[in-house]
Structures are given as C-alpha cells and as structure tokens.
Design a protein around this motif. Structure first.
Motif, PDB file in Angstrom:
ATOM      1  N   MET A   1       0.730  -1.035   0.081  1.00 41.78           N
ATOM      2  CA  MET A   1       0.050   0.137   0.149  1.00 41.78           C
ATOM      3  C   MET A   1       0.927   1.224  -0.038  1.00 41.78           C
ATOM      4  O   MET A   1       1.586   1.372   0.969  1.00 41.78           O
ATOM      5  N   GLY A   2       0.619   2.138  -1.092  1.00 39.96           N
ATOM      6  CA  GLY A   2       1.512   3.279  -0.987  1.00 39.96           C
ATOM      7  C   GLY A   2       1.349   4.385   0.006  1.00 39.96           C
ATOM      8  O   GLY A   2       0.092   4.569   0.367  1.00 39.96           O
ATOM      9  N   HIS A   3       2.066   5.156   0.120  1.00 35.11           N
ATOM     10  CA  HIS A   3       1.952   6.138   1.192  1.00 35.11           C
ATOM     11  C   HIS A   3       2.872   7.487   0.863  1.00 35.11           C
ATOM     12  O   HIS A   3       3.776   7.155   0.292  1.00 35.11           O
ATOM     13  N   SER A   4       2.564   8.494   1.157  1.00 35.89           N
ATOM     14  CA  SER A   4       3.395   9.731   0.869  1.00 35.89           C
ATOM     15  C   SER A   4       4.043  10.179   1.874  1.00 35.89           C
ATOM     16  O   SER A   4       5.229  10.875   1.677  1.00 35.89           O
ATOM     17  N   TYR A   5       3.708  10.282   3.282  1.00 37.77           N
ATOM     18  CA  TYR A   5       4.686  10.516   4.387  1.00 37.77           C
ATOM     19  C   TYR A   5       4.785   9.564   5.492  1.00 37.77           C
ATOM     20  O   TYR A   5       3.762   8.561   5.575  1.00 37.77           O
ATOM     21  N   LEU A   6       5.602   9.567   6.165  1.00 38.46           N
ATOM     22  CA  LEU A   6       6.004   9.112   7.321  1.00 38.46           C
ATOM     23  C   LEU A   6       6.041   9.857   8.671  1.00 38.46           C
ATOM     24  O   LEU A   6       6.775  11.069   8.646  1.00 38.46           O
ATOM     25  N   PHE A   7       5.490   9.714   9.633  1.00 39.92           N
ATOM     26  CA  PHE A   7       5.316  10.280  10.798  1.00 39.92           C
ATOM     27  C   PHE A   7       5.710   9.437  11.807  1.00 39.92           C
ATOM     28  O   PHE A   7       5.459   8.291  12.042  1.00 39.92           O
ATOM     29  N   LYS A   8       6.836   9.880  12.638  1.00 43.64           N
ATOM     30  CA  LYS A   8       7.288   9.280  13.713  1.00 43.64           C
ATOM     31  C   LYS A   8       6.399   9.514  15.183  1.00 43.64           C
ATOM     32  O   LYS A   8       6.243  10.811  15.557  1.00 43.64           O
ATOM     33  N   PHE A   9       5.818   8.553  15.769  1.00 42.57           N
ATOM     34  CA  PHE A   9       5.019   8.862  16.756  1.00 42.57           C
ATOM     35  C   PHE A   9       5.700   7.970  17.998  1.00 42.57           C
ATOM     36  O   PHE A   9       6.460   7.065  18.019  1.00 42.57           O
ATOM     37  N   ILE A  10       5.567   8.552  19.556  1.00 38.32           N
ATOM     38  CA  ILE A  10       5.965   7.877  20.628  1.00 38.32           C
ATOM     39  C   ILE A  10       4.750   7.713  21.372  1.00 38.32           C
ATOM     40  O   ILE A  10       3.888   8.266  21.538  1.00 38.32           O
TER      41      ILE A  10
ATOM     42  N   MET B   1      -2.967   8.313   2.478  1.00 38.33           N
ATOM     43  CA  MET B   1      -2.398   7.348   2.973  1.00 38.33           C
ATOM     44  C   MET B   1      -1.115   7.780   3.872  1.00 38.33           C
ATOM     45  O   MET B   1      -0.074   8.105   2.985  1.00 38.33           O
ATOM     46  N   THR B   2      -0.872   7.298   5.157  1.00 40.89           N
ATOM     47  CA  THR B   2       0.113   7.783   6.034  1.00 40.89           C
ATOM     48  C   THR B   2       0.730   6.715   6.571  1.00 40.89           C
ATOM     49  O   THR B   2       0.043   5.882   7.426  1.00 40.89           O
ATOM     50  N   LYS B   3       2.147   6.591   6.777  1.00 41.86           N
ATOM     51  CA  LYS B   3       2.706   5.499   7.282  1.00 41.86           C
ATOM     52  C   LYS B   3       3.191   6.025   8.906  1.00 41.86           C
ATOM     53  O   LYS B   3       3.857   7.091   8.657  1.00 41.86           O
ATOM     54  N   LEU B   4       2.778   5.237   9.768  1.00 39.74           N
ATOM     55  CA  LEU B   4       2.887   5.907  11.254  1.00 39.74           C
ATOM     56  C   LEU B   4       4.130   4.809  11.714  1.00 39.74           C
ATOM     57  O   LEU B   4       3.981   3.558  11.838  1.00 39.74           O
TER      58      LEU B   4
END
Length: 203
Positions: free
Chosen positions: A1-10, A54-57
């Motif tokens: 699944m494609g995604h445009s952004y990756l966000f780093k969560f804690i 679509m966002t990768k967390l």
C-alpha cells in the motif's frame, strides 16, 4: 500500500499502563494478557488513511520504569506526535502525565509544536476505575491536548486515536508549524513507497 508521508510517533507513560498492549493492538490487532517489560524501545509501523491521505505511522513503544527513563528520552527527540498513556484504574499514572509531557517538550525537536494526545487506557475495567472521564477530559482541555478513552483489550478507539493524532500533524504542517524539511522533524516524504518498511527511515 503506497503512502506519501511517514510520521514518527512515541508512546510514553508509567510502567504497566498498557503501552505495549496499545502498541500491539494498533500494529497487529492482537492482544496479550501478559507482556514482558519494555526495557529500551520497540518499533512497529502501520499505514493508515488520514482523510484520504495514506500515511505510514512509525510508532515507538518506550520504557516506563524510572531506571530506564533516560533511555526513553532518546526516542522523544524527533517525535512528531506523542501519545501519553495512563491507566484509569491507577491515579498515580494520571498524576505522572505532567512529568512525561515535560520530558517530551524538553527533548522534542519541535518543542511546543509537537501534537500530544492523552490516552486513558483500560476503560473496560469499569468497576476498578478511579480516574473519571471528566477528569481526563478537563486536564487535556486545560493544556490544549487531544484526549481519547480507549481499551487495548477490546480495541475500542485504538486506531481512531492514532489517526486523530496524525490528523493534527497534517493540520500543523498546513499552518507551517511543522515541516518535513526540518532536520529531526519526525516527518518524511516517502514518495509512495510500500508499507513493508522499505524506506528504511527511523526519522
């Protein structure tokens, strides 16, 4: 699944509040009644739909014990979103929120611009509950944080909490408060890479 952004969560909070259970439920939709204590940090990723984006967390689970707290702080630096978890059956974990937030603000690259959501976990334990929903909401509102009541055991509001935090990141990007161009921002443009982790980014 494609995604445009990756966000780093804690994920952070006192030991035993259910961070690892939330982590596992979100990433793999599984629940274990017994978890090993997190000593350093654990990482999992998941692609979610945030209002059609679509966002990768990339989510880091951190240690809650005092003796490992200095290790946990290392993961805060490039966090673009923070979930501070407390256990509604343990008032002391609720009273620790300020200390965890202070650590986040001190260490995070984005400082005051880092979106924070307060997570009230174990709402399925109705008879053991000691921190009310009204208390939790009032605290979060007074600080300008998001707030969610969840149960890792029943999966109630788990995914929704992560998506809502990601939505807040997008809002702050749109307003210029957060930028993927800033070093250590916890945001990466991924050019539609798949969800397998092939981008190799730890932000």
């Amino acid at each position: 699944m494609g995604h445009s952004y990756l966000f780093k969560f804690i994920l952070c909070g006192d030991t035993g509040v259910g961070k690892s259970s939330i982590f596992l439920r979100f990433a793999e939709d599984r629940f274990h009644f017994i978890h090993e204590v997190t000593i350093q940090g654990d990482l999992r990723s998941k692609v979610v739909d945030v209002d059609g984006k679509m966002t990768k967390l990339q989510v880091w689970d951190t240690a809650g014990q005092e003796q490992f707290r200095s290790m946990a702080r290392n993961y805060f630096r490039s966090a673009v979103g923070v979930l501070v978890v407390y256990d509604v059956t343990r008032r002391e974990s609720f009273q620790s929120i300020d200390a965890w937030v202070a650590d986040v603000v001190e260490q995070s690259t984005a400082r005051q611009n880092t979106p924070i959501i307060i997570i009230a976990n174990k709402i399925d334990c109705v008879s053991q509950r000691v921190v009310t929903q009204e208390e939790g909401q009032r605290y979060a509102s007074s600080k300008g944080y998001l707030y969610a009541e969840i149960s890792a055991r029943t999966r109630e509001n788990v995914n929704e909490s992560f998506v809502e935090l990601a939505r807040r990141v997008y809002e702050r990007m749109a307003s210029g408060l957060l930028s993927p161009d800033s070093e250590g921002s916890g945001i990466r443009l991924t050019d539609g890479l798949d969800a397998s982790g092939s981008d190799g980014c730890s932000c």
